[in-house]
Write a protein that holds these residues in place. Structure first.
Motif, PDB file in Angstrom:
ATOM      1  N   LEU A  44      -9.244  11.433  16.654  1.00 28.54           N
ATOM      2  CA  LEU A  44      -8.150  12.381  16.486  1.00 28.54           C
ATOM      3  C   LEU A  44      -7.844  12.576  15.002  1.00 28.54           C
ATOM      4  CD1 LEU A  44      -5.869  10.858  19.259  1.00 28.54           C
ATOM      5  CD2 LEU A  44      -7.148  12.998  19.435  1.00 28.54           C
ATOM      6  N   ARG A  45      -7.658  13.823  14.598  1.00 27.13           N
ATOM      7  CA  ARG A  45      -7.290  14.135  13.218  1.00 27.13           C
ATOM      8  C   ARG A  45      -5.767  14.126  13.108  1.00 27.13           C
ATOM      9  NH1 ARG A  45      -6.504  18.973  10.053  1.00 27.13           N
ATOM     10  NH2 ARG A  45      -6.640  20.208  11.973  1.00 27.13           N
ATOM     11  N   THR A  46      -5.242  13.503  12.049  1.00 24.77           N
ATOM     12  CA  THR A  46      -3.798  13.460  11.849  1.00 24.77           C
ATOM     13  C   THR A  46      -3.389  14.505  10.821  1.00 24.77           C
ATOM     14  OG1 THR A  46      -4.017  11.706  10.184  1.00 24.77           O
ATOM     15  CG2 THR A  46      -3.622  11.027  12.453  1.00 24.77           C
ATOM     16  N   VAL A  47      -2.332  15.253  11.130  1.00 25.42           N
ATOM     17  CA  VAL A  47      -1.828  16.327  10.275  1.00 25.42           C
ATOM     18  C   VAL A  47      -0.386  15.994   9.914  1.00 25.42           C
ATOM     19  CG1 VAL A  47      -1.302  18.778  10.103  1.00 25.42           C
ATOM     20  CG2 VAL A  47      -3.326  18.016  11.381  1.00 25.42           C
ATOM     21  N   PRO A  48      -0.055  15.840   8.609  1.00 23.91           N
ATOM     22  CA  PRO A  48       1.316  15.470   8.234  1.00 23.91           C
ATOM     23  C   PRO A  48       2.274  16.654   8.317  1.00 23.91           C
ATOM     24  CG  PRO A  48      -0.023  15.743   6.264  1.00 23.91           C
ATOM     25  CD  PRO A  48      -0.952  15.914   7.437  1.00 23.91           C
ATOM     26  N   LEU A  98       5.315 -11.716  -7.272  1.00 27.23           N
ATOM     27  CA  LEU A  98       6.200 -11.076  -6.319  1.00 27.23           C
ATOM     28  C   LEU A  98       5.415 -10.027  -5.547  1.00 27.23           C
ATOM     29  CD1 LEU A  98       9.045 -10.311  -5.179  1.00 27.23           C
ATOM     30  CD2 LEU A  98       9.317  -8.848  -7.191  1.00 27.23           C
ATOM     31  N   ALA A  99       5.350 -10.160  -4.231  1.00 28.48           N
ATOM     32  CA  ALA A  99       4.622  -9.196  -3.391  1.00 28.48           C
ATOM     33  C   ALA A  99       5.526  -8.004  -3.110  1.00 28.48           C
ATOM     34  CB  ALA A  99       4.186  -9.848  -2.092  1.00 28.48           C
ATOM     35  N   LEU A 100       5.111  -6.825  -3.575  1.00 23.24           N
ATOM     36  CA  LEU A 100       5.868  -5.582  -3.407  1.00 23.24           C
ATOM     37  C   LEU A 100       4.925  -4.454  -3.042  1.00 23.24           C
ATOM     38  CD1 LEU A 100       8.483  -5.195  -6.317  1.00 23.24           C
ATOM     39  CD2 LEU A 100       8.959  -5.349  -3.872  1.00 23.24           C
ATOM     40  N   HIS A 101       5.433  -3.452  -2.346  1.00 18.34           N
ATOM     41  CA  HIS A 101       4.678  -2.237  -2.079  1.00 18.34           C
ATOM     42  C   HIS A 101       5.371  -1.046  -2.720  1.00 18.34           C
ATOM     43  CE1 HIS A 101       2.247  -3.556   1.734  1.00 18.34           C
ATOM     44  NE2 HIS A 101       1.784  -4.076   0.618  1.00 18.34           N
ATOM     45  N   GLY A 102       4.565  -0.161  -3.266  1.00 14.17           N
ATOM     46  CA  GLY A 102       5.082   1.094  -3.756  1.00 14.17           C
ATOM     47  C   GLY A 102       5.070   2.139  -2.653  1.00 14.17           C
ATOM     48  N   LEU A 103       5.882   3.172  -2.819  1.00 11.69           N
ATOM     49  CA  LEU A 103       5.975   4.214  -1.798  1.00 11.69           C
ATOM     50  C   LEU A 103       4.667   4.978  -1.658  1.00 11.69           C
ATOM     51  CD1 LEU A 103       7.775   5.772   0.199  1.00 11.69           C
ATOM     52  CD2 LEU A 103       8.517   7.210  -1.716  1.00 11.69           C
ATOM     53  N   HIS A 104       3.857   5.024  -2.730  1.00  8.72           N
ATOM     54  CA  HIS A 104       2.636   5.829  -2.680  1.00  8.72           C
ATOM     55  C   HIS A 104       1.697   5.387  -1.563  1.00  8.72           C
ATOM     56  CE1 HIS A 104       1.117   2.289  -4.804  1.00  8.72           C
ATOM     57  NE2 HIS A 104      -0.098   2.685  -4.471  1.00  8.72           N
ATOM     58  N   ARG A 105       1.696   4.093  -1.220  1.00 15.80           N
ATOM     59  CA  ARG A 105       0.749   3.605  -0.214  1.00 15.80           C
ATOM     60  C   ARG A 105       1.102   4.094   1.183  1.00 15.80           C
ATOM     61  NH1 ARG A 105      -0.572  -1.860   0.091  1.00 15.80           N
ATOM     62  NH2 ARG A 105      -1.212  -1.538   2.260  1.00 15.80           N
ATOM     63  N   TYR A 106       2.314   4.611   1.381  1.00 14.52           N
ATOM     64  CA  TYR A 106       2.736   5.098   2.687  1.00 14.52           C
ATOM     65  C   TYR A 106       2.713   6.625   2.792  1.00 14.52           C
ATOM     66  CZ  TYR A 106       4.357   0.301   3.058  1.00 14.52           C
ATOM     67  OH  TYR A 106       4.408  -1.071   3.074  1.00 14.52           O
ATOM     68  N   ARG A 107       2.241   7.284   1.765  1.00 16.76           N
ATOM     69  CA  ARG A 107       2.190   8.748   1.758  1.00 16.76           C
ATOM     70  C   ARG A 107       0.871   9.212   2.355  1.00 16.76           C
ATOM     71  NH1 ARG A 107       0.530  12.911  -1.854  1.00 16.76           N
ATOM     72  NH2 ARG A 107       1.990  14.679  -1.918  1.00 16.76           N
ATOM     73  N   HIS A 108       0.930  10.119   3.329  1.00 15.11           N
ATOM     74  CA  HIS A 108      -0.283  10.624   3.969  1.00 15.11           C
ATOM     75  C   HIS A 108      -1.142  11.341   2.933  1.00 15.11           C
ATOM     76  CE1 HIS A 108      -2.933  12.826   6.700  1.00 15.11           C
ATOM     77  NE2 HIS A 108      -2.523  12.027   7.680  1.00 15.11           N
ATOM     78  N   PRO A 109      -2.450  11.114   2.920  1.00 15.44           N
ATOM     79  CA  PRO A 109      -3.302  11.732   1.884  1.00 15.44           C
ATOM     80  C   PRO A 109      -3.300  13.250   1.912  1.00 15.44           C
ATOM     81  CG  PRO A 109      -4.625  10.652   3.602  1.00 15.44           C
ATOM     82  CD  PRO A 109      -3.221  10.223   3.817  1.00 15.44           C
ATOM     83  N   ASP A 110      -2.912  13.873   3.028  1.00 11.04           N
ATOM     84  CA  ASP A 110      -2.887  15.332   3.105  1.00 11.04           C
ATOM     85  C   ASP A 110      -1.502  15.918   2.898  1.00 11.04           C
ATOM     86  OD1 ASP A 110      -5.603  15.325   3.633  1.00 11.04           O
ATOM     87  OD2 ASP A 110      -5.325  15.252   5.812  1.00 11.04           O
ATOM     88  N   ALA A 111      -0.512  15.076   2.568  1.00  9.84           N
ATOM     89  CA  ALA A 111       0.826  15.589   2.293  1.00  9.84           C
ATOM     90  C   ALA A 111       0.789  16.469   1.044  1.00  9.84           C
ATOM     91  CB  ALA A 111       1.807  14.436   2.113  1.00  9.84           C
TER      92      ALA A 111
END
Length: 502
Positions: free
Chosen positions: A227-231, A427-440
């Motif tokens: 299945l293809r995901t579309v943001p 310190l283990a942290l995540h940035g918001l960029h890793r949760y952004r859909h690549p096609d947004a």
């Protein structure tokens, strides 16, 4: 009559070689210890048991053990049996042993990284607070009451006791309309998405709409199903469903959007349900953080608006622990048989854990645990917001009225530098960029997604100090990308105005 091999107790795989049995057994045991196959402290079978297993004389085994004890490879104490000695030389101290080369053609593997000093990754609760005592009590009661057939291959939908308990709890706490026959128990939300993906693909579906910010693991699972995901677009009122057209389904986190933290606006909730009714599309509602709210009235499940077009997905991964691997899908009536077939012909989740959770729910222990956890996480959130206001007023905390994480808006262009500084602080942290859909398509935001559930209580102050140390110093950030204003995103005061149910 010789003792049956079925009664020997401890299994040990050794192959004595050579014409002399005693020497062959001694060499085989020594080699097993040297190569690390038998690790220090490993208890060996009794001489009688090993002799019966190998079909040799008991005295031969006893003599081989005595030889290795004399050489220092084994230890023997009255009452504790024969064990591999501690501190024996071994070629297995590294991935292939300190003295042995890796197998030909095999690349050396890196050593596993140690855990960070402070873990502020989102999505995991405080595992030290798992209610061990209450869970053990529930497990004992469930085990005593379990029918014999509970230990057989089960209904692919899961144990009826758990499905019945879930139907009552979800109706009371989340406004979900369901009966036990429409609930399917699965091993986590990811397993549930695998089931739904397989079911949609079997129906000929090709596209699923998703939120512009979300979990890449969910997008990959859908992609693995073909299945293809579309943001969909995102703004201050949450995910915008106006671009939904002929997609087979849409995956949403309407109660507390992950990771942005907002609640889907009531107009958007109505619009997405209207789309499903018009097109026959399926709404998959991931009730992320549904139990943990702090400054707002509870937001009812989207499923309550139209149970015939919404699959409600819930889990114990945040409320109890991800290691339980227990989740559930509340399905529209027409999808139950298809989903059960996609899951497999038998139940794949442990019956005892299902029975224990059912007892945990019906006894009230689950409600008590959630209330206590809600108070604990609220105290952490309050400490985080207060410390940010004191030490980093330039950083804006959003999505704070519910859940186990906050989003910290950073000055433009500072996200990657902040993450590097966090790694230097262990310190283990995540940035918001890793949760952004690549096609947004909208402009990326600079932000951190900070989970405050993971650290145990004794480590929380240290984690908070490390976080404040790495935050950048700057003036007010410019507004770029989708605005993070409006109800639910500006904090407790505005969040209270959100609707209390579907």
């Amino acid at each position: 009559m010789a003792k049956s091999r079925a009664t020997l107790g401890i299994d040990l795989h050794v192959e004595p070689t050579g014409p002399r049995v005693r020497r062959g057994l001694t060499d085989a045991l020594r080699e097993a210890v040297r190569t690390g196959r038998l690790t220090p402290g490993t208890r060996l079978p009794s001489s009688r048991a090993l002799a019966a297993d190998l079909g040799i004389a008991r005295n031969t085994v006893a003599d081989a053990y005595a030889d290795l004890v004399a050489e220092g490879w084994l230890t023997a104490r009255q009452g504790s049996g024969t064990r591999v000695a501690a501190g024996v030389p071994s070629t297995a101290s590294g991935p292939w042993g300190s003295a042995a080369a890796p197998p030909t053609g095999t690349a050396p593997q890196p050593r596993p990284r140690s855990r960070p000093a402070y873990d502020l990754l989102p999505g995991v609760p405080d595992l030290s607070s798992f209610p061990r005592t209450e869970w053990l009590k529930a497990a004992r009661r469930a085990l005593v009451a379990a029918p014999n057939e509970a230990f057989d291959y089960g209904d692919p939908r899961g144990r009826v006791e758990l499905r019945t308990a879930l139907a009552g709890y979800l109706a009371r706490a989340r406004g979900v309309r369901a009966d036990p026959g429409r609930i399917l128990v699965c091993a986590g939300i990811s397993h549930g998405l695998q089931i739904l993906g397989a079911m949609l693909r079997a129906r000929g579906a090709s596209t699923v709409a998703v939120e512009s910010y979300g979990l890449d693991v969910h997008w990959r699972l859908l992609a693995d199903a073909g299945l293809r995901t579309v943001p969909l677009p995102f703004d201050e009122r949450g995910t915008d469903p106006r671009q939904l057209t002929d997609q087979a389904a849409v995956l949403l986190t309407p109660a507390h959007q992950f990771p942005m933290g907002g609640t889907l606006h009531r107009d958007r909730r109505a619009a997405v349900v209207d789309w499903a009714r018009r097109t026959g599309g399926l709404i998959v509602e991931d009730d992320y953080d549904g139990e943990f709210r702090y400054d707002r009235q509870p937001v009812g499940a989207l499923q309550g608006l139209d149970p015939d077009h919404v699959v409600y997905a819930g889990t114990t991964s945040k409320s109890l622990a991800p290691g339980l691997r227990l989740a559930w899908l509340v399905l529209p009536p027409g999808l139950v048989k298809e989903a059960a077939r996609a899951k497999g012909g038998k139940d794949m989740c442990g019956a005892l854990d299902q029975l224990t959770l059912a007892e945990f729910l019906t006894s009230g222990a689950y409600d008590r645990h959630v209330r206590a956890a809600r108070l604990r996480y609220r105290r952490r959130r309050d400490a985080l917001v207060a410390e940010l206001a004191r030490r980093a007023p330039q950083v804006h905390a959003t999505g704070i009225s519910a859940g186990l994480h906050v989003v910290l808006r950073l000055p433009p262009g500072t996200e990657q530098a902040t993450l590097r500084a966090a790694s230097w602080q262990d310190l283990a942290l995540h940035g918001l960029h890793r949760y952004r859909h690549p096609d947004a398509t909208f402009e990326p935001l600079d932000a951190l997604v900070v989970g405050y559930g993971t650290p145990p209580d004794h480590a929380w102050s240290g984690a908070l100090e490390a976080l404040c140390t790495v935050l950048p110093e700057s003036d007010e950030p410019e507004a770029t990308g989708p605005a993070l204003t409006g109800p639910e995103l500006n904090g407790p005061e505005s969040a209270a105005s959100e609707p209390s149910g579907p």
